[in-house]
Design a protein around this motif. Structure first.
Motif, short mmCIF file in Angstrom:
data_model
loop_
_atom_site.label_atom_id
_atom_site.label_comp_id
_atom_site.label_asym_id
_atom_site.label_seq_id
_atom_site.Cartn_x
_atom_site.Cartn_y
_atom_site.Cartn_z
N ASP A 1 -8.87 -5.54 -5.50
CA ASP A 1 -8.45 -4.46 -4.61
C ASP A 1 -9.34 -3.24 -4.82
O ASP A 1 -9.45 -2.73 -5.93
CB ASP A 1 -6.99 -4.10 -4.89
CG ASP A 1 -6.36 -3.19 -3.85
OD1 ASP A 1 -7.11 -2.45 -3.20
OD2 ASP A 1 -5.14 -3.23 -3.69
N THR A 2 -9.99 -2.78 -3.75
CA THR A 2 -10.88 -1.62 -3.85
C THR A 2 -10.23 -0.35 -3.30
O THR A 2 -10.87 0.71 -3.27
CB THR A 2 -12.18 -1.88 -3.08
OG1 THR A 2 -11.88 -2.15 -1.70
CG2 THR A 2 -12.94 -3.06 -3.67
N ILE A 3 -8.97 -0.42 -2.85
CA ILE A 3 -8.30 0.73 -2.27
C ILE A 3 -7.25 1.30 -3.21
O ILE A 3 -7.11 2.52 -3.35
CB ILE A 3 -7.68 0.35 -0.90
CG1 ILE A 3 -8.80 -0.06 0.06
CG2 ILE A 3 -6.86 1.49 -0.33
CD1 ILE A 3 -8.33 -0.56 1.39
N THR A 4 -6.49 0.44 -3.84
CA THR A 4 -5.55 0.86 -4.88
C THR A 4 -5.86 0.10 -6.16
O THR A 4 -6.38 -1.00 -6.12
CB THR A 4 -4.09 0.62 -4.46
OG1 THR A 4 -3.92 -0.76 -4.12
CG2 THR A 4 -3.72 1.48 -3.26
N SER B 1 0.17 -4.23 -3.61
CA SER B 1 -1.03 -3.38 -3.49
C SER B 1 -0.64 -1.91 -3.43
O SER B 1 -1.20 -1.13 -2.65
CB SER B 1 -1.84 -3.76 -2.24
OG SER B 1 -2.11 -5.14 -2.20
N SER C 1 0.84 -1.20 0.00
CA SER C 1 0.00 0.00 0.00
C SER C 1 0.88 1.25 0.00
O SER C 1 1.69 1.44 -0.90
CB SER C 1 -0.96 -0.04 1.19
OG SER C 1 -1.96 0.95 1.07
N ASP D 1 -7.74 -9.26 -2.40
CA ASP D 1 -8.12 -7.94 -1.93
C ASP D 1 -6.86 -7.11 -1.64
O ASP D 1 -5.74 -7.55 -1.89
CB ASP D 1 -9.02 -8.02 -0.70
CG ASP D 1 -8.36 -8.73 0.48
OD1 ASP D 1 -7.12 -8.92 0.47
OD2 ASP D 1 -9.09 -9.10 1.43
N HIS D 2 -7.06 -5.92 -1.09
CA HIS D 2 -5.94 -5.01 -0.85
C HIS D 2 -4.93 -5.60 0.14
O HIS D 2 -3.73 -5.35 0.03
CB HIS D 2 -6.48 -3.68 -0.31
CG HIS D 2 -5.44 -2.62 -0.12
ND1 HIS D 2 -4.78 -2.02 -1.17
CD2 HIS D 2 -4.94 -2.05 1.01
CE1 HIS D 2 -3.92 -1.13 -0.71
NE2 HIS D 2 -4.00 -1.12 0.62
N TYR D 3 -5.43 -6.39 1.07
CA TYR D 3 -4.57 -6.92 2.14
C TYR D 3 -4.07 -8.33 1.84
O TYR D 3 -3.35 -8.91 2.65
CB TYR D 3 -5.32 -6.90 3.47
CG TYR D 3 -5.88 -5.54 3.79
CD1 TYR D 3 -5.06 -4.54 4.32
CD2 TYR D 3 -7.21 -5.23 3.53
CE1 TYR D 3 -5.56 -3.28 4.58
CE2 TYR D 3 -7.72 -3.97 3.80
CZ TYR D 3 -6.89 -3.00 4.33
OH TYR D 3 -7.38 -1.74 4.59
N TRP E 1 -4.40 8.60 -6.88
CA TRP E 1 -4.96 7.90 -5.72
C TRP E 1 -5.86 8.83 -4.91
O TRP E 1 -6.92 8.43 -4.42
CB TRP E 1 -3.83 7.36 -4.86
CG TRP E 1 -4.26 6.60 -3.65
CD1 TRP E 1 -4.95 5.42 -3.61
CD2 TRP E 1 -4.04 6.97 -2.29
NE1 TRP E 1 -5.17 5.03 -2.31
CE2 TRP E 1 -4.62 5.97 -1.48
CE3 TRP E 1 -3.41 8.05 -1.68
CZ2 TRP E 1 -4.59 6.01 -0.09
CZ3 TRP E 1 -3.37 8.10 -0.29
CH2 TRP E 1 -3.95 7.09 0.49
N HIS F 1 -0.38 -7.54 -7.00
CA HIS F 1 -1.64 -6.85 -6.77
C HIS F 1 -2.80 -7.84 -6.86
O HIS F 1 -2.75 -8.80 -7.63
CB HIS F 1 -1.85 -5.75 -7.81
CG HIS F 1 -2.41 -4.48 -7.23
ND1 HIS F 1 -1.64 -3.38 -6.92
CD2 HIS F 1 -3.68 -4.14 -6.87
CE1 HIS F 1 -2.39 -2.43 -6.43
NE2 HIS F 1 -3.64 -2.86 -6.38
#
Length: 464
Positions: free
Chosen positions: A404-407, A357, A334, A435-437, A365, A400
Motif C-alpha cells: 500500500d502506497t497511500i496508507t 487499508s 481507507s 495494494d491500497h485497493y 497521514w 492491509h
C-alpha cells in the motif's frame, strides 16, 4: 513547480505555463489555452481558477481568470464545436455546466444537482457535444447518475434512463453517446445511446455479455432516508434473499470521504448479502453528489459526523427490527476505515469493526500523502484525532496490503499488534503484495473471507 508544456512533432518542448500551485486540464483551441489552476493549500473541489492564455506567438500572452477563485471550484474546461469555452462550476453551490460567450459566463442548464464528481483524477469529462448541437451531461444525486440531453434551444430530456450509475467519461461521436455505466443488477460496462431517438433513448451494452454465470439474481437495494443528528441521512439498503429478518447488519462507510455511493452492482456488498447480512451503505456528511455545502460539512469534523450518521442508520434499523442486537458491524476502507475505527471507540450499536487499508492517525497521514492530498487531510482533521488502541471498545479486524502506497501497512500492523496485546477478539491480516485497493482477485478474496469469518466468530460466541 507545475508546468504545462507543448511538444512539437520534432520533439521540441516549450513551457506555456509555470505555476507554484497545481495545474490541470489543459485545453487548446485557435491559439488560446484554457487550463485550471489551484493553490497548494487547496483541493480542486474547493477552490480553483479557470484561466485563459494566448499562446499564438513565441511569447505567451498575459493570462486572465474567467471563472473560479476562493470558494468556487471550476473544473473540466472544454472547447465546444461552436468555438465557445465550456466548464463546470459550483458557484451556486452545485456543479453545473457553464459557457463563456463574449467574455460573459452564462449557465447552460441550471439545476440544483451536481453534474460532476469531486475531481480526484485527471481526465474526467462529465459532458459531451453531439453533431446537432445537443449537449449531454451527467446529473448526480449521490446514488444515481442520470444522463441529461440539452438541445440548442435549451430543451431537456433524459436519455439512457435504464442506467443507474455513469462514470465521468462521457464521449459523443456524431449522434452516438458512449459511457461506462451500470445498473443495480449489472457491474460497470460500456453502454451506448442513440441520441437521434427523440423519445427517452435507452442505453444498450456494447460487446458481449459476461461469460461468467451469475450465481443468483441480485435484489436491487432501496434508497432510504432517516432523520439524523445533523439532518437527513440517506443510505442504500440491501436485504438478503428470503424472509430472514432480523439478522446480522453490516454498515459500510465508503472511502474518500469525498466519494459517493453509486447505485450499481457491487460484488463486495453482494458477498455479504448472499451470506445473510443486511447491508447499509451510508451517504454520510462529506460525501459528494449533494452539493458544496454537504461536501464540506465534514471539514474539521472527520471521525465525528461520519460516525454519527453511520450509527444513526444502524440504530434506525435496529428499531425497525431489521437487525439483530449484538450482530451489528461496521466496515470501511481507507478514509472509511478511519470512520470504522472511530466507531469502535465510541459506545453505540456496533459490536465489531473492520478497517481495510485504513487511515489511523490523520496528522501522520497528512505528512505522508502526496502534496496533492495534503490540503484535504488538513481540512478534514478534527478533534477526533488519531485512533488509540486503549480507546477501542469492541473487537477490530485490521486488513492491509503490504504494498500500500497511500496508507501505511507498518502503522496498521503496529496498531493491530497493540490491540492484540490488550486482549480481546481483535484480529489482523497482512496481504503480501496487496495494494491500497486490494485490487488483485486473490487479495480481495482473502480479505472477504477473513472479514466474514471475523463476524461469524463473534456471532458464534453470543449467548443464544
Amino acid at each position: 513547480m507545475d508546468e504545462i508544456i507543448s511538444v512539437s512533432r520534432a520533439g521540441h518542448t516549450r513551457v506555456l505555463v509555470r505555476s507554484r500551485g497545481f495545474l490541470g486540464s489543459p485545453q487548446l483551441a485557435a491559439g488560446t489555452l484554457a487550463y485550471v489552476e489551484w493553490q497548494r493549500d487547496q483541493m480542486p473541489w474547493d477552490s480553483t481558477r479557470l484561466v485563459l492564455a494566448d499562446i499564438r506567438s513565441d511569447i505567451v500572452g498575459p493570462s486572465r481568470v474567467v471563472a473560479g477563485g476562493l470558494g468556487e471550484s471550476a473544473v473540466q474546461p472544454s472547447w465546444g464545436p461552436d468555438g465557445l469555452l465550456y466548464f463546470i462550476s459550483d458557484r451556486t453551490g452545485w456543479w453545473n455546466l457553464y459557457r463563456l460567450r463574449d467574455g460573459v459566463v452564462e449557465p447552460v442548464a441550471p439545476i440544483d444537482a451536481d453534474c460532476a464528481p469531486a475531481p480526484w483524477e485527471g481526465g474526467y469529462q462529465s459532458y459531451g457535444f453531439a453533431a446537432d448541437g445537443t449537449i449531454v451531461l451527467t446529473v448526480m444525486n449521490g446514488f444515481t447518475t442520470e444522463l441529461l440531453a440539452v438541445d440548442a434551444d435549451g430543451g431537456r430530456r433524459q436519455v439512457g434512463s435504464n442506467l443507474t450509475s455513469v462514470k465521468p467519461y462521457v464521449t459523443v461521436d456524431g449522434g452516438l453517446l458512449a459511457v461506462v455505466g451500470s445498473t443495480a443488477s449489472s457491474p460497470p460496462a460500456i453502454w451506448s445511446v442513440d441520441l437521434a431517438a427523440r423519445t427517452d433513448a435507452q442505453a444498450f451494452p456494447v460487446g458481449k455479455a459476461s461469460e461468467f454465470p451469475v450465481p443468483w439474481t441480485p435484489i436491487p437495494p432501496s434508497v432510504e432516508t432517516i432523520a439524523g443528528p445533523g439532518g437527513p441521512v440517506r443510505f442504500l439498503l440491501h436485504l438478503p434473499p428470503g424472509d430472514t429478518l432480523p439478522g446480522p447488519l453490516l454498515v459500510r462507510a465508503h472511502p474518500g470521504p469525498t466519494d459517493d455511493v453509486p447505485l450499481r452492482l457491487d460484488w463486495v456488498t453482494q458477498y455479504f448479502v448472499s451470506h445473510g447480512f443486511t447491508v447499509a451503505e451510508v451517504l454520510y456528511r462529506g460525501s459528494t453528489g449533494q452539493g458544496r455545502a454537504f461536501r464540506q460539512s465534514l471539514h474539521a469534523h472527520w471521525g465525528t459526523y461520519d460516525v454519527d450518521d453511520c450509527a444513526a442508520v444502524a440504530e434506525h434499523l435496529l428499531t425497525l427490527g431489521q437487525a439483530t442486537p449484538g450482530e451489528v458491524f461496521i466496515s470501511g476502507a481507507s478514509a472509511g476505515g478511519y470512520t470504522a475505527l472511530q466507531a469502535a471507540c465510541r459506545p453505540g450499536p456496533f459490536v465489531a469493526a473492520t478497517a481495510i487499508s485504513a487511515i489511523i492517525d490523520p496528522a501522520l497521514w497528512e505528512l505522508s500523502v502526496p502534496a496533492f492530498q495534503r490540503p484535504h487531510a488538513a481540512a478534514l482533521r478534527g478533534p477526533a484525532g488519531a485512533v488509540k488502541p486503549e480507546w477501542v471498545r469492541c473487537p477490530v479486524l485490521v486488513i492491509h496490503g503490504s504494498a500500500d502506497t497511500i496508507t501505511s501497512a507498518e502503522e496498521a500492523m503496529h496498531f493491530a499488534e497493540e490491540l492484540a496485546g490488550r486482549g480481546g477478539e481483535h484480529d489482523s491480516l497482512l496481504l503480501e503484495g496487496g495494494d491500497h485497493y486490494l485490487s488483485a482477485p486473490l487479495a480481495r478474496e482473502q480479505a472477504l473471507r477473513a472479514e466474514l469469518d471475523f463476524y461469524r466468530g463473534i456471532m458464534s460466541r453470543l449467548p443464544a
